[in-house]
Scaffold this active site. Structure first.
Site, PDB file in Angstrom:
ATOM      1  N   ASP A 100       0.835  -1.207   0.000  1.00  0.00           N
ATOM      2  CA  ASP A 100       0.000   0.000   0.000  1.00  0.00           C
ATOM      3  C   ASP A 100       0.870   1.257   0.000  1.00  0.00           C
ATOM      4  OD1 ASP A 100       0.962  -0.159   2.579  1.00  0.00           O
ATOM      5  OD2 ASP A 100      -0.978   0.169   3.560  1.00  0.00           O
ATOM      6  N   SER A 101       2.197   1.078   0.087  1.00  0.00           N
ATOM      7  CA  SER A 101       3.115   2.203  -0.099  1.00  0.00           C
ATOM      8  C   SER A 101       3.003   2.784  -1.501  1.00  0.00           C
ATOM      9  CB  SER A 101       4.556   1.764   0.181  1.00  0.00           C
ATOM     10  OG  SER A 101       4.871   0.573  -0.516  1.00  0.00           O
ATOM     11  N   ASP A 139      -1.009  -6.123  -0.076  1.00  0.00           N
ATOM     12  CA  ASP A 139      -1.332  -5.457   1.188  1.00  0.00           C
ATOM     13  C   ASP A 139      -2.833  -5.218   1.326  1.00  0.00           C
ATOM     14  OD1 ASP A 139       0.812  -5.085   2.844  1.00  0.00           O
ATOM     15  OD2 ASP A 139       1.423  -3.174   1.981  1.00  0.00           O
ATOM     16  N   LYS A 169      -1.004  -9.402   3.097  1.00  0.00           N
ATOM     17  CA  LYS A 169      -0.238  -8.899   4.241  1.00  0.00           C
ATOM     18  C   LYS A 169      -1.090  -7.895   4.989  1.00  0.00           C
ATOM     19  CE  LYS A 169       3.168  -5.806   3.961  1.00  0.00           C
ATOM     20  NZ  LYS A 169       2.705  -4.792   4.958  1.00  0.00           N
ATOM     21  N   GLU A 171      -1.111  -5.238   8.692  1.00  0.00           N
ATOM     22  CA  GLU A 171      -0.279  -4.616   9.715  1.00  0.00           C
ATOM     23  C   GLU A 171      -0.865  -4.801  11.110  1.00  0.00           C
ATOM     24  OE1 GLU A 171       1.354  -0.958   6.879  1.00  0.00           O
ATOM     25  OE2 GLU A 171       0.494  -0.520   8.852  1.00  0.00           O
ATOM     26  N   GLU A 239       9.716  -4.064  10.593  1.00  0.00           N
ATOM     27  CA  GLU A 239      10.084  -2.785   9.985  1.00  0.00           C
ATOM     28  C   GLU A 239      10.629  -1.807  11.014  1.00  0.00           C
ATOM     29  OE1 GLU A 239       8.375   0.767   7.047  1.00  0.00           O
ATOM     30  OE2 GLU A 239       7.123  -0.983   7.481  1.00  0.00           O
TER      31      GLU A 239
END
Length: 368
Positions: A100-101, A139, A169, A171, A239
């Site tokens: 999602d970056s 993501d 993925k 978070e 991270e």
């Protein structure tokens, strides 16, 4: 016996007919070629993706497990579109992460928070068309899995069914995030966890800040990682945490850790395609490029120089030259076209075409 004779006679008859039939009416290869040429598909499928040269047709969780058992480092690159996916595939990278970056790197947002499920599906599909070998991980964007386990499963299912991903993925490793990961894994979908700096939570973190820099914070990172492992995650991204903390977490888990700004003691590493290639050269991006990123090339400066050269050549009319004007029309057809233009009253157009034809002829003669 009669049946055998009949069969042999039939074979001989078909062979004789095939021998005497003109080539233009034979089926088989000629017909296939004609169907192909008359199809709406090109003969050479340019954008069909690379042909993998790997002994593994597709990287799976089993392959990653084998690498982990042998203590072989797992390679991960974050990519967002077809061209970058082709490069990642050709390089033999194990995992291609559609992060999602993309919101920051491609769409120019200051955070990942504006990224929607529609955005992710668009980029996931593009990557899936370009990467045939790596395990594809997409993501789950902010707002697509926090409300309930049901929402999490629905969103994860979409990334696989509509986005072409192999895994998802997500978070965070506390409370509802663990419940969401558990529900997704129980639904039969492979889940990668993500702890430490979690960009979707910058509103409570107070910005993009490293984590695990105190004993309390470090223990929380470990606890979150263990919780995600317990509910079925196959791997966990660490991270922006100190290297000793990453080493401890990696040692405590029996699933691979993927480091990004977490030092060399993880089971694998991930970097963003644009960052490691030095794609972005403008001052704003220089300020936000992570300190942990190593640039393996300075592609951005090459791109900038090429664009500047293109602008200069177009401005000076050096481009396109005869070399880059490949399509021809013979003299007879040119004259017929000019005559028709004159008849229809397009005198200026006829004059422009005539001058262009003369210029092209002179240039072509010089080149010959």
């Amino acid at each position: 016996m009669a049946s055998r004779k009949s069969s042999l006679l039939l074979v001989r008859t078909i062979t004789e007919i095939a021998r005497k039939t003109p080539a233009a009416t034979k089926p088989q290869q000629w017909v296939l070629q004609q169907v192909r040429s008359m199809s709406n598909l090109p003969e050479s499928t340019v954008y069909g993706g690379p042909q993998s040269r790997s002994p593994w047709k597709r990287i799976t969780l089993r392959h990653l497990g084998l690498k982990y058992e042998k203590k072989q480092a797992i390679t991960v690159v974050t990519a967002y579109d077809y061209p970058s996916a082709v490069h990642v595939d050709e390089a033999g990278i194990d995992i291609c992460l559609v992060g999602d970056s993309v919101g920051m790197v491609v769409h120019g947002h200051d955070t990942t928070l504006p990224v929607t499920m529609a955005d992710m599906l668009l980029h996931c599909r593009a990557v899936a068309r370009g990467a045939n070998r790596p395990l594809l991980v997409g993501d789950l964007p902010f707002g697509s899995y926090e409300q309930s386990a049901q929402q999490a499963v629905e969103s994860a299912t979409r990334l696989l069914k509509e986005g072409g991903m192999d895994a998802v993925k997500m978070e965070g490793g506390g409370g509802s995030r663990v419940a969401a990961a558990k529900a997704i894994a129980e639904a039969g979908i492979a889940v990668m966890g993500h702890v430490g700096l979690t960009p979707q939570a910058i509103s409570v973190m107070g910005g993009f800040r490293p984590q695990g820099r105190s004993a309390e914070s470090a223990l929380q990172v470990l606890e979150h990682a263990l919780a995600l492992q317990a509910v079925g995650c196959f791997s966990i991204v660490l991270e922006c945490i100190p290297s000793p903390i990453a080493a401890a977490v990696t040692s405590a888990l029996h699933i691979p850790t993927i480091g990004i700004g977490a030092g060399p003691f993880c089971s694998g590493q991930v970097l963003v395609y644009h960052d490691l290639l030095g794609m972005m050269q403008h001052p704003h991006h220089a300020k936000v490029t992570p300190k942990f990123c190593k640039q393996y090339a300075s592609v951005g400066s090459i791109i900038q120089a090429a664009l500047s050269e293109y602008r200069e050549e177009v401005s000076s009319q050096a481009f396109p030259s005869a070399m880059h004007t490949p399509y021809r029309i013979d003299k007879a057809q040119t004259n017929a076209f000019l005559n028709e233009l004159e008849k229809r009253g397009f005198h200026e157009a006829a004059e422009a075409a005539s001058e262009a034809a003369q210029t092209c002829n002179i240039t072509n003669n010089r080149q010959d």
